[in-house]
Scaffold this motif. Structure first.
Motif, PDB file in Angstrom:
ATOM      1  N   ARG A 100      -8.074   0.333 -20.538  1.00 48.54           N
ATOM      2  CA  ARG A 100      -7.304   1.039 -21.430  1.00 48.54           C
ATOM      3  C   ARG A 100      -7.063   2.249 -21.314  1.00 48.54           C
ATOM      4  O   ARG A 100      -6.813   3.103 -22.026  1.00 48.54           O
ATOM      5  CB  ARG A 100      -7.773   0.684 -22.877  1.00 48.54           C
ATOM      6  CG  ARG A 100      -8.670  -0.370 -23.385  1.00 48.54           C
ATOM      7  CD  ARG A 100      -7.304  -0.955 -24.161  1.00 48.54           C
ATOM      8  NE  ARG A 100      -6.928  -0.893 -24.675  1.00 48.54           N
ATOM      9  CZ  ARG A 100      -6.072  -0.857 -25.135  1.00 48.54           C
ATOM     10  NH1 ARG A 100      -5.399  -2.113 -24.669  1.00 48.54           N
ATOM     11  NH2 ARG A 100      -5.011  -0.227 -26.259  1.00 48.54           N
ATOM     12  N   GLU A 145      -5.841   8.138 -22.118  1.00 46.13           N
ATOM     13  CA  GLU A 145      -6.803   6.711 -23.370  1.00 46.13           C
ATOM     14  C   GLU A 145      -5.658   6.379 -24.154  1.00 46.13           C
ATOM     15  O   GLU A 145      -5.355   6.796 -24.927  1.00 46.13           O
ATOM     16  CB  GLU A 145      -8.088   7.677 -23.518  1.00 46.13           C
ATOM     17  CG  GLU A 145      -8.705   5.806 -24.075  1.00 46.13           C
ATOM     18  CD  GLU A 145      -9.805   6.794 -24.256  1.00 46.13           C
ATOM     19  OE1 GLU A 145     -10.655   5.730 -25.347  1.00 46.13           O
ATOM     20  OE2 GLU A 145     -10.802   7.154 -23.750  1.00 46.13           O
ATOM     21  N   GLN A 179       0.858  -0.851 -24.856  1.00 51.00           N
ATOM     22  CA  GLN A 179      -0.371  -1.247 -24.076  1.00 51.00           C
ATOM     23  C   GLN A 179      -0.280  -2.152 -23.841  1.00 51.00           C
ATOM     24  O   GLN A 179      -1.032  -3.603 -22.839  1.00 51.00           O
ATOM     25  CB  GLN A 179      -1.552   0.138 -23.851  1.00 51.00           C
ATOM     26  CG  GLN A 179      -2.677  -0.679 -23.192  1.00 51.00           C
ATOM     27  CD  GLN A 179      -3.181   0.182 -21.994  1.00 51.00           C
ATOM     28  OE1 GLN A 179      -2.428   1.095 -21.996  1.00 51.00           O
ATOM     29  NE2 GLN A 179      -4.050  -0.269 -21.510  1.00 51.00           N
ATOM     30  N   SER A 180      -0.379  -3.043 -25.133  1.00 48.52           N
ATOM     31  CA  SER A 180      -0.720  -4.589 -25.110  1.00 48.52           C
ATOM     32  C   SER A 180       0.019  -5.449 -24.025  1.00 48.52           C
ATOM     33  O   SER A 180      -0.037  -6.360 -23.768  1.00 48.52           O
ATOM     34  CB  SER A 180      -0.983  -4.738 -26.880  1.00 48.52           C
ATOM     35  OG  SER A 180      -1.673  -4.429 -27.278  1.00 48.52           O
ATOM     36  N   CYS A 195      -5.137  -1.823 -17.498  1.00 41.36           N
ATOM     37  CA  CYS A 195      -5.453  -2.689 -18.364  1.00 41.36           C
ATOM     38  C   CYS A 195      -6.884  -2.878 -19.106  1.00 41.36           C
ATOM     39  O   CYS A 195      -7.329  -2.780 -19.531  1.00 41.36           O
ATOM     40  CB  CYS A 195      -4.989  -4.343 -18.010  1.00 41.36           C
ATOM     41  SG  CYS A 195      -3.126  -3.950 -17.758  1.00 41.36           S
TER      42      CYS A 195
END
Length: 173
Positions: free
Chosen positions: A134, A158, A166-167, A131
């Motif tokens: 990223r 990435e 990812q969020s 995290c």
């Protein structure tokens, strides 16, 4: 798929039975063609209802902590009504319940992305997320992520700034 066929046939038989009862009660005032018409309408109506409620029924069965991150809707030429209201036939979710967090590196975690397609078996894909950096990667068979952040048999990629997976994974980190 077999159960959907059985349910559609049951809806057709049920409505045809109601139409036959109405014909009997009206002493034949209703035309004979009303019976197959109501059977067809019942089967078609069930099929359309089943398609449009599939997404809500499946996501409603998920427990707390599972977040849908992508659910595209689509139209199909052989289902012309989907141009008026597109269907959701697949989605990706993040299983936030079974997450392993690194004790040594803050923001490093592993968890499962759940990929669901209508008429196909649900897939769980093991993933790792950094995290703070990223970055993300899938963890295929034989790949591992050590608590210190060492990745073996996989490569970091990435993540886009607006990546919903990812969020969802890094939310609260």
């Amino acid at each position: 798929m077999l159960f959907d066929f059985i349910a559609a046939a049951a809806a057709g038989f049920g409505l045809a039975g109601i139409a036959m009862l109405l014909r009997h009660l009206t002493r034949g005032l209703l035309p004979r063609w009303i019976v197959p018409l109501t059977a067809g309408v019942g089967m078609f109506g069930y099929a359309v209802w089943n398609e449009y409620t599939w997404f809500d029924r499946v996501t409603g069965a998920f427990g707390e902590g599972v977040v849908v991150v992508s659910a595209p809707s689509e139209s199909q030429f052989y289902r012309p009504w989907t141009y008026a209201k597109p269907l959701t036939l697949r989605f990706v979710a993040w299983d936030g319940v079974n997450v392993l967090r690194s004790t040594e590196v803050p923001g490093l975690l592993q968890g499962d992305a759940v990929i669901v397609h209508r008429w196909q078996e649900t897939q769980r894909v093991r993933m790792a997320f950094d995290c703070a950096g990223r970055r993300q990667t899938t963890l295929p068979e034989g790949a591992s992520l050590a608590p210190d952040g060492t990745l073996t048999n996989a490569k970091w990629y990435e993540a886009a700034a607006d990546d919903p997976l990812q969020s969802a994974a890094c939310q609260g980190v």
